[in-house]
Scaffold this motif. Sequence first.
Motif, PDB file in Angstrom:
ATOM      1  N   SER A 292       0.825  -1.198   0.000  1.00 45.96           N
ATOM      2  CA  SER A 292       0.000   0.000   0.000  1.00 45.96           C
ATOM      3  C   SER A 292       0.868   1.261   0.000  1.00 45.96           C
ATOM      4  O   SER A 292       2.015   1.234   0.485  1.00 45.96           O
ATOM      5  CB  SER A 292      -0.917   0.012   1.220  1.00 45.96           C
ATOM      6  OG  SER A 292      -0.161   0.235   2.401  1.00 45.96           O
ATOM      7  N   PRO A 293       0.337   2.360  -0.555  1.00 44.73           N
ATOM      8  CA  PRO A 293       1.086   3.626  -0.530  1.00 44.73           C
ATOM      9  C   PRO A 293       1.451   4.074   0.890  1.00 44.73           C
ATOM     10  O   PRO A 293       2.506   4.672   1.102  1.00 44.73           O
ATOM     11  CB  PRO A 293       0.122   4.609  -1.199  1.00 44.73           C
ATOM     12  CG  PRO A 293      -0.772   3.768  -2.027  1.00 44.73           C
ATOM     13  CD  PRO A 293      -0.930   2.473  -1.294  1.00 44.73           C
ATOM     14  N   ASP A 294       0.558   3.786   1.857  1.00 43.29           N
ATOM     15  CA  ASP A 294       0.841   4.155   3.247  1.00 43.29           C
ATOM     16  C   ASP A 294       2.131   3.501   3.731  1.00 43.29           C
ATOM     17  O   ASP A 294       3.023   4.158   4.281  1.00 43.29           O
ATOM     18  CB  ASP A 294      -0.312   3.723   4.163  1.00 43.29           C
ATOM     19  CG  ASP A 294      -1.606   4.467   3.853  1.00 43.29           C
ATOM     20  OD1 ASP A 294      -1.518   5.525   3.215  1.00 43.29           O
ATOM     21  OD2 ASP A 294      -2.674   3.983   4.242  1.00 43.29           O
TER      22      ASP A 294
ATOM     23  N   GLY B  39       0.793  12.506   3.384  1.00 43.47           N
ATOM     24  CA  GLY B  39       0.138  11.683   4.386  1.00 43.47           C
ATOM     25  C   GLY B  39      -1.314  12.057   4.589  1.00 43.47           C
ATOM     26  O   GLY B  39      -2.175  11.188   4.790  1.00 43.47           O
ATOM     27  N   THR B  40      -1.608  13.350   4.522  1.00 42.15           N
ATOM     28  CA  THR B  40      -2.988  13.807   4.685  1.00 42.15           C
ATOM     29  C   THR B  40      -3.834  13.443   3.475  1.00 42.15           C
ATOM     30  O   THR B  40      -4.975  12.968   3.612  1.00 42.15           O
ATOM     31  CB  THR B  40      -3.015  15.337   4.896  1.00 42.15           C
ATOM     32  OG1 THR B  40      -2.226  15.665   6.034  1.00 42.15           O
ATOM     33  CG2 THR B  40      -4.434  15.828   5.115  1.00 42.15           C
TER      34      THR B  40
ATOM     35  N   GLN C 120      -4.573   9.221   9.239  1.00 37.51           N
ATOM     36  CA  GLN C 120      -5.829   8.736   9.791  1.00 37.51           C
ATOM     37  C   GLN C 120      -5.803   7.213   9.936  1.00 37.51           C
ATOM     38  O   GLN C 120      -6.305   6.664  10.922  1.00 37.51           O
ATOM     39  CB  GLN C 120      -6.998   9.156   8.897  1.00 37.51           C
ATOM     40  CG  GLN C 120      -8.367   8.820   9.461  1.00 37.51           C
ATOM     41  CD  GLN C 120      -8.663   9.542  10.769  1.00 37.51           C
ATOM     42  OE1 GLN C 120      -8.544  10.754  10.860  1.00 37.51           O
ATOM     43  NE2 GLN C 120      -9.039   8.785  11.801  1.00 37.51           N
ATOM     44  N   HIS C 121      -5.203   6.541   8.963  1.00 37.84           N
ATOM     45  CA  HIS C 121      -5.104   5.077   9.033  1.00 37.84           C
ATOM     46  C   HIS C 121      -4.241   4.650  10.222  1.00 37.84           C
ATOM     47  O   HIS C 121      -4.574   3.682  10.927  1.00 37.84           O
ATOM     48  CB  HIS C 121      -4.503   4.525   7.729  1.00 37.84           C
ATOM     49  CG  HIS C 121      -5.329   4.807   6.524  1.00 37.84           C
ATOM     50  ND1 HIS C 121      -4.808   4.858   5.243  1.00 37.84           N
ATOM     51  CD2 HIS C 121      -6.659   5.088   6.399  1.00 37.84           C
ATOM     52  CE1 HIS C 121      -5.757   5.134   4.382  1.00 37.84           C
ATOM     53  NE2 HIS C 121      -6.896   5.285   5.051  1.00 37.84           N
ATOM     54  N   LEU C 122      -3.125   5.361  10.447  1.00 33.94           N
ATOM     55  CA  LEU C 122      -2.260   5.037  11.580  1.00 33.94           C
ATOM     56  C   LEU C 122      -2.982   5.305  12.904  1.00 33.94           C
ATOM     57  O   LEU C 122      -2.847   4.537  13.866  1.00 33.94           O
ATOM     58  CB  LEU C 122      -0.969   5.854  11.507  1.00 33.94           C
ATOM     59  CG  LEU C 122      -0.006   5.485  10.372  1.00 33.94           C
ATOM     60  CD1 LEU C 122       1.141   6.496  10.292  1.00 33.94           C
ATOM     61  CD2 LEU C 122       0.553   4.081  10.583  1.00 33.94           C
TER      62      LEU C 122
ATOM     63  N   PRO D  42       0.558  14.933  13.241  1.00 39.10           N
ATOM     64  CA  PRO D  42      -0.576  14.598  12.355  1.00 39.10           C
ATOM     65  C   PRO D  42      -1.233  13.264  12.698  1.00 39.10           C
ATOM     66  O   PRO D  42      -2.425  13.079  12.435  1.00 39.10           O
ATOM     67  CB  PRO D  42       0.083  14.540  10.967  1.00 39.10           C
ATOM     68  CG  PRO D  42       1.294  15.405  11.081  1.00 39.10           C
ATOM     69  CD  PRO D  42       1.793  15.200  12.484  1.00 39.10           C
ATOM     70  N   ILE D  43      -0.463  12.335  13.281  1.00 39.58           N
ATOM     71  CA  ILE D  43      -1.034  11.045  13.678  1.00 39.58           C
ATOM     72  C   ILE D  43      -1.814  11.186  14.975  1.00 39.58           C
ATOM     73  O   ILE D  43      -2.851  10.536  15.185  1.00 39.58           O
ATOM     74  CB  ILE D  43       0.090   9.999  13.848  1.00 39.58           C
ATOM     75  CG1 ILE D  43       0.893   9.857  12.560  1.00 39.58           C
ATOM     76  CG2 ILE D  43      -0.476   8.647  14.279  1.00 39.58           C
ATOM     77  CD1 ILE D  43       2.138   9.019  12.703  1.00 39.58           C
ATOM     78  N   ILE D  44      -1.330  12.061  15.865  1.00 39.71           N
ATOM     79  CA  ILE D  44      -1.900  12.177  17.204  1.00 39.71           C
ATOM     80  C   ILE D  44      -3.166  13.036  17.219  1.00 39.71           C
ATOM     81  O   ILE D  44      -4.056  12.824  18.044  1.00 39.71           O
ATOM     82  CB  ILE D  44      -0.841  12.749  18.168  1.00 39.71           C
ATOM     83  CG1 ILE D  44       0.301  11.735  18.340  1.00 39.71           C
ATOM     84  CG2 ILE D  44      -1.431  13.085  19.530  1.00 39.71           C
ATOM     85  CD1 ILE D  44       1.496  12.286  19.080  1.00 39.71           C
TER      86      ILE D  44
END
Length: 434
Positions: free
Chosen positions: A2-4, A295-296, A302-304, A344-346
Motif C-alpha cells: 500500500s502507498p501508506d 500523508g494527509t 488517519q489510518h495510523l 498529524p497522527i496524534i
Amino acid sequence: MSPDLLMVGSFFIALLLGVPVAIALGLGGVVGIVAGLPTVMLATLGTNTYNSVAKYPLIAIPLFILTGLIFERAGVAASLVRFAQSIIGPRHGGLTVVAVLVCLIMGGMSGSGPADAAAVAMVMLPSMRKAGYPPPFSASLIAASSSTAILIPPSIALILYSIVVPGVDLRALFAAGVFPGILAGLSLLVPALYLARKYSWEDPTDVERPEFWPSFRAALPALFAPVIILGGLRSGLFTPTEAAVVAVAYGVIVGCLVYRNLSLKDLYTLVTDAAVTSGVVMFIIALAGIFAWAGTTLGTFQHLANALLSLSENSWVLLGLVMVLVLIAGMLLDAISIYLILTPIIIPLMDHFGWNPVWFGILLAMNIAIGQFTPPVAVNLMVTTRIANIRLEHTLGWAAIFIAAMAVSLLLVMLFPAIALWLPEQMGFVVGEW
C-alpha cells in the motif's frame, strides 16, 4: 504494498541509512505521492515546501534562536550562578540547586535545551568538579535540567506545536509550560540533593558565598528577560512573534551596554550562527510539508491513528502508548522533527478522546525533554559530556536516575491537568475544556 506502507517505510529506511531527517521526510513524501497519487501531483512539491515555511508565527523561531545565542555569549549564566549561590549559600548539594535554578532561568531566555546546557555547563562544571562532584553526575544533572528549556517560555518546540495543531493559543502554551517546567526541575533536585548528602559532596566550609546585593544587581538584567516576555504577552502589549523581536533587542542592550561582553563583531557572528541554525530548522519544516501533505491526502495519518485506536478504546491506555512512542522518538530525533512527524497522527486521537490540546502539548514537550538526555542520541548529554571531557557512557547510571525522576513529574501532569492549565486560565488565555 500500500502507498501508506511505502511512504512510512521509505522514511524509516532512509533514517536507518543515516539520511538527514529533512531529506528522509521529503523522500518519504515523494514516494507516497508516486505510489498513491497521479504523477502530476509531483508538481505540488514546490508549493508544499513554500507553504510550510510561509507562516507568520515561524518568524519567532529564528529570533528566539538568536536571543538564546546572545544571552549565552553575553555572560548571563555566570551572573545568574553567582546570584543563585548567594541565595542558596554553602551546604551539601547547594551547587545542584544552583545548577537546576540557573537552567530554569536560562530556559526562559534561550528556548533551546542544547544552548541552555552549553551555557550552564561552561560555568558550573568547573565549580562542581572542585567541590567534589563526579563529572558524570554533574554532566547528567545539567543535561537533565537544561531539558526544561523546552517547557519554560519561550520554547521553540511549543511555537511549532501551536502552528501544527489548529486553534491552539501560543500564549496559553507558554503559560502552561511554566509550572510543569518548575515541577520537572524540582523532581530532579530530589535525587540530586539526596546523593549529594549521601556521598558528602561539597563541603560547606570550602564554599564561598557571594554577597547578595552585588550579585543581585548583576543578575537583575538577566532576570528581567522572562518577565518582559511573559508580561508583554499577558498585557497584550505584543504578540508572541513581536515578543521574539523584543527579546532580541533586549538581549543586545544587555550584552552590549550592561554586561559589555558583546561587540558589533560578536553580533555579526551571532546573527550568522543563528541564520545557519534557523536554516536547518526551516529546511526540516519545509520538507516535512511534503510528507505532511502526502500523508494527509493519502489518509495515511488517519489510518495510523485508527490502527492505534484498534489496540484499545481506553483513553489512558492510548495516552500511555503515545507517551512511550514519543519517548522512543525523543531518544532518536530532535523535538522539531518529532512534532512534525507524530502530531498529524496524534491529532485524530486528541479529537477522538477529547484531550485538551494545551495540556497534551505540554505532555509531549515533557516527554521530548526526557528524550533530550536519554541515550543513544541525548543531545543535551552530548553537549555536557563534551564540555566535561568525559565519555557519554560514563553518565548512563546517573542519567537513568534523573530520567526516572522527570518521568514522575510527567505522570503527575498527566494525572492532574490543572498543573499545566491553571496558570493560563488565570491569565485569561483560552485553553479549552478539560
